[in-house]
Write an enzyme that holds these catalytic residues in place. Structure first.
Site, PDB file in Angstrom:
ATOM      1  N   ASP A 198       0.834  -1.201   0.000  1.00 40.44           N
ATOM      2  CA  ASP A 198       0.000   0.000   0.000  1.00 40.44           C
ATOM      3  C   ASP A 198       0.872   1.256   0.000  1.00 40.44           C
ATOM      4  O   ASP A 198       1.782   1.393   0.833  1.00 40.44           O
ATOM      5  CB  ASP A 198      -0.873  -0.023   1.263  1.00 40.44           C
ATOM      6  CG  ASP A 198      -1.983   0.997   1.226  1.00 40.44           C
ATOM      7  OD1 ASP A 198      -2.812   0.936   0.303  1.00 40.44           O
ATOM      8  OD2 ASP A 198      -2.033   1.863   2.123  1.00 40.44           O
ATOM      9  N   GLU A 253       1.809  -0.507  -5.054  1.00 44.53           N
ATOM     10  CA  GLU A 253       0.744   0.406  -5.498  1.00 44.53           C
ATOM     11  C   GLU A 253       1.386   1.791  -5.676  1.00 44.53           C
ATOM     12  O   GLU A 253       1.377   2.614  -4.765  1.00 44.53           O
ATOM     13  CB  GLU A 253      -0.370   0.476  -4.445  1.00 44.53           C
ATOM     14  CG  GLU A 253      -1.566   1.299  -4.883  1.00 44.53           C
ATOM     15  CD  GLU A 253      -2.192   2.131  -3.767  1.00 44.53           C
ATOM     16  OE1 GLU A 253      -1.565   2.359  -2.723  1.00 44.53           O
ATOM     17  OE2 GLU A 253      -3.334   2.587  -3.967  1.00 44.53           O
TER      18      GLU A 253
HETATM   19  C1  GLC Z   1      -4.335   2.887  -0.850  1.00 46.22           C
HETATM   20  C2  GLC Z   1      -5.519   1.965  -0.762  1.00 46.22           C
HETATM   21  C3  GLC Z   1      -6.704   2.772  -0.331  1.00 46.22           C
HETATM   22  C4  GLC Z   1      -6.430   3.345   1.041  1.00 46.22           C
HETATM   23  C5  GLC Z   1      -5.145   4.165   1.025  1.00 46.22           C
HETATM   24  C6  GLC Z   1      -4.678   4.465   2.420  1.00 46.22           C
HETATM   25  O1  GLC Z   1      -4.468   3.840  -1.839  1.00 46.22           O
HETATM   26  O2  GLC Z   1      -5.703   1.297  -1.969  1.00 46.22           O
HETATM   27  O3  GLC Z   1      -7.874   2.007  -0.305  1.00 46.22           O
HETATM   28  O4  GLC Z   1      -7.490   4.151   1.439  1.00 46.22           O
HETATM   29  O5  GLC Z   1      -4.093   3.471   0.390  1.00 46.22           O
HETATM   30  O6  GLC Z   1      -4.207   3.285   3.033  1.00 46.22           O
END
Ligand code: GLC
Length: 505
Positions: A198, A253
């Site tokens: 994340d 991500e």
């Molecule tokens: C990422 C996740 C999202 C979350 C954010 C904070 O973007 O995919 O769902 O709210 O991180 O953890």
């Protein structure tokens, strides 16, 4: 041998909304175990579980209170072990979600920091600063709206790039890195196959906390800092300290438009893969999609591996993004085949294989996304892509739960998208089955001239993928081969909003 993660198809499980086995209206590990067959029949290679650790659920699990356990509403560690065994027996890999940028303010470390004095070692695990009078320490904004700082009773502020219930860690403190080493090992020791990470790109913040004037979309002081590479290398070394045949992997991500930066995080000693989000930002337009894929090609050419994605728990679902209604759905099918033809791993978000549109008319009082709450209701947020799945046509919860209602209400029309007999599901199953034989692993995207700016074609190996975005039906050149899969019925020329795969073999 070619590593599995380079060209797999991974199914994203938003556990809370997948299937409920306990009758409380919330999805859980037991529900997932019961429905594993759905994933096997779909033909995916593995699954990614959104965070299922103990959490107060302000951001539905992205606010982790304990990194080494399972949220009681979802099950427990034994149940997780059973899921792992059953998934592995069914030939499915399992990825967990690592949330290293921040933890829940309920996490014992943050609770200790609140009780400790400014300047204490407990506060040094987070990013506490003095404010400017009554104003926050700097101008940084939370991605969910409002300032990225929250004040505590003694007057200091802590940084939260997301919700104020999610406190950012101080990754320049070795204690934080060591804690996450242990967390990574904890789950690798339990047998998982990798992590989706994340917002890794934000873990390190610029040292002086310089003001950001907001003129650029991405705050350069909270993204892409050079020290991130040390953290990636550290995790890679851990993954490689395990039996090599397990092929443990990390997928990051990383939301960035900077392809050099993306490629630099994917070297052989850093992350294995990152999502290529640029594709899902494109409208339904052949020129835009082609430009995006050309950018991706630069990363592939550098020998890096990408993970393709059109849907996830943070974005509007494709049928709605591409215009809604029958046409939006048809375009979503075409986009799916286009994605599945690309070189790399593809991610399918639960419900995508059912053709679910975004639920745009959730009642205000039902909405839970912190983005909705922090924006005072001006940003609808992400609840609309997180509504629990319809498994059967039967109300009230369409086979999701034995409860009378689910944690987010399902609209009446959800039953029409039930898994049984679903036309989108047929298309996905056929495409996933064909993909294994039609498209070889690896390679880059070799574009073919189509003579039209609303038709996009590319070759990989002996096969060709052709997408007709709009306009008249397109006559396929005979030398491209014959149709082996299609996103809609094709009898001669390929109609608008359709992708076909052709094979010369
Ligand atoms: C990422 C996740 C999202 C979350 C954010 C904070 O973007 O995919 O769902 O709210 O991180 O953890």
């Amino acid at each position: 041998m070619r590593q599995w993660w380079r060209d797999a198809v991974i199914y994203q499980v938003y556990l809370r909304s997948f299937a409920d086995s306990t009758g409380d209206g919330i999805g859980d590990l037991g529900g997932l175990r019961r429905k594993l067959r759905h994933l096997v029949d779909l033909g995916v290679d593995g699954l990614w579980l959104n965070p299922c650790y103990p959490s107060p659920q302000h951001d539905h699990g992205y606010d982790v209170a304990d990194y080494r356990d399972i949220e009681p509403a979802y099950g427990n560690l034994d149940e997780h072990a059973r899921l792992l065994d059953e998934a592995h027996d069914a030939g499915l890999r399992v990825l967990m979600d690592l949330v290293p940028n921040h933890c829940s303010t309920d996490h014992p470390w943050f609770q200790a920091a609140l009780k400790a004095a400014p300047g204490s070692p407990e506060r040094e695990r987070f990013l506490f600063r003095e404010g400017n009078g009554d104003l926050p320490p700097n101008s940084w904004k939370s991605s969910f709206g409002g300032p990225a700082w929250t004040r505590v009773p003694d007057g200091q502020w802590y940084l939260n790039l997301f919700d104020s219930s999610q406190a950012d860690f101080n990754w320049r403190n070795p204690e934080v890195a060591e804690m996450f080493d242990d967390v990574v090992r904890f789950w690798f020791d339990r047998g998982i196959d990798g992590f989706r990470i994340d917002v890794p790109d934000s873990m390190i913040k610029q040292k002086d906390f310089r003001d950001h004037d907001g003129s650029r979309r991405v705050n350069p002081y909270t993204h892409g800092q050079p020290e991130l590479h040390d953290i990636y290398r550290r995790w890679r070394r851990i993954a490689e300290s395990y039996d090599q045949t397990r092929e443990l992997s990390f997928v990051g991500e990383i939301w960035t438009g900077d392809m050099d930066h993306l490629a630099a995080s994917l070297t052989d000693d850093e992350l294995h893969q990152a999502f290529y989000f640029d594709l899902l930002l494109q409208p339904w337009d052949a020129t835009d999609v082609r430009r995006s894929l050309e950018n991706a090609n630069g990363v592939l050419r550098a020998g890096r591996s990408l993970a393709w994605v059109l849907n996830n728990h943070d974005v509007w679902r494709t049928p709605s993004r591409y215009g809604g209604g029958e046409l939006g759905l048809r375009r979503a099918h075409a986009a799916a085949l286009l994605m599945l033809a690309l070189p790399g791993t593809a991610y399918v978000y639960q419900g995508e294989e059912l053709g679910l549109p975004e639920v745009v008319d959730l009642p205000d009082q039902a909405r839970q996304d912190p983005r909705w709450i922090r924006s005072g209701g001006t940003d609808l947020g992400r609840d609309g892509c997180r509504v629990p799945l319809p498994w059967t046509p039967d109300p009230p919860t369409f086979g999701f739960s034995t409860a009378k209602s689910s944690w987010l209400p399902q609209p009446d029309w959800f039953g029409a998208y039930a898994a049984a007999g679903n036309p989108t599901l047929r298309i996905y199953r056929a495409a996933l089955a064909a993909r294994r034989t039609v498209f070889p692993a690896g390679g880059e995207i070799a574009f073919l001239e189509t003579g039209r700016d609303d038709v996009l074609a590319f070759r990989r190996g002996n096969a060709v993928s052709v997408t007709v975005f709009g306009g008249d039906a397109y006559e396929l050149p005979a030398e491209w081969g014959s149709v082996v899969a299609a996103s809609a019925e094709v009898t001669g020329a390929v109609p608008a909003a359709t992708t076909v795969w052709l094979s010369a073999a």
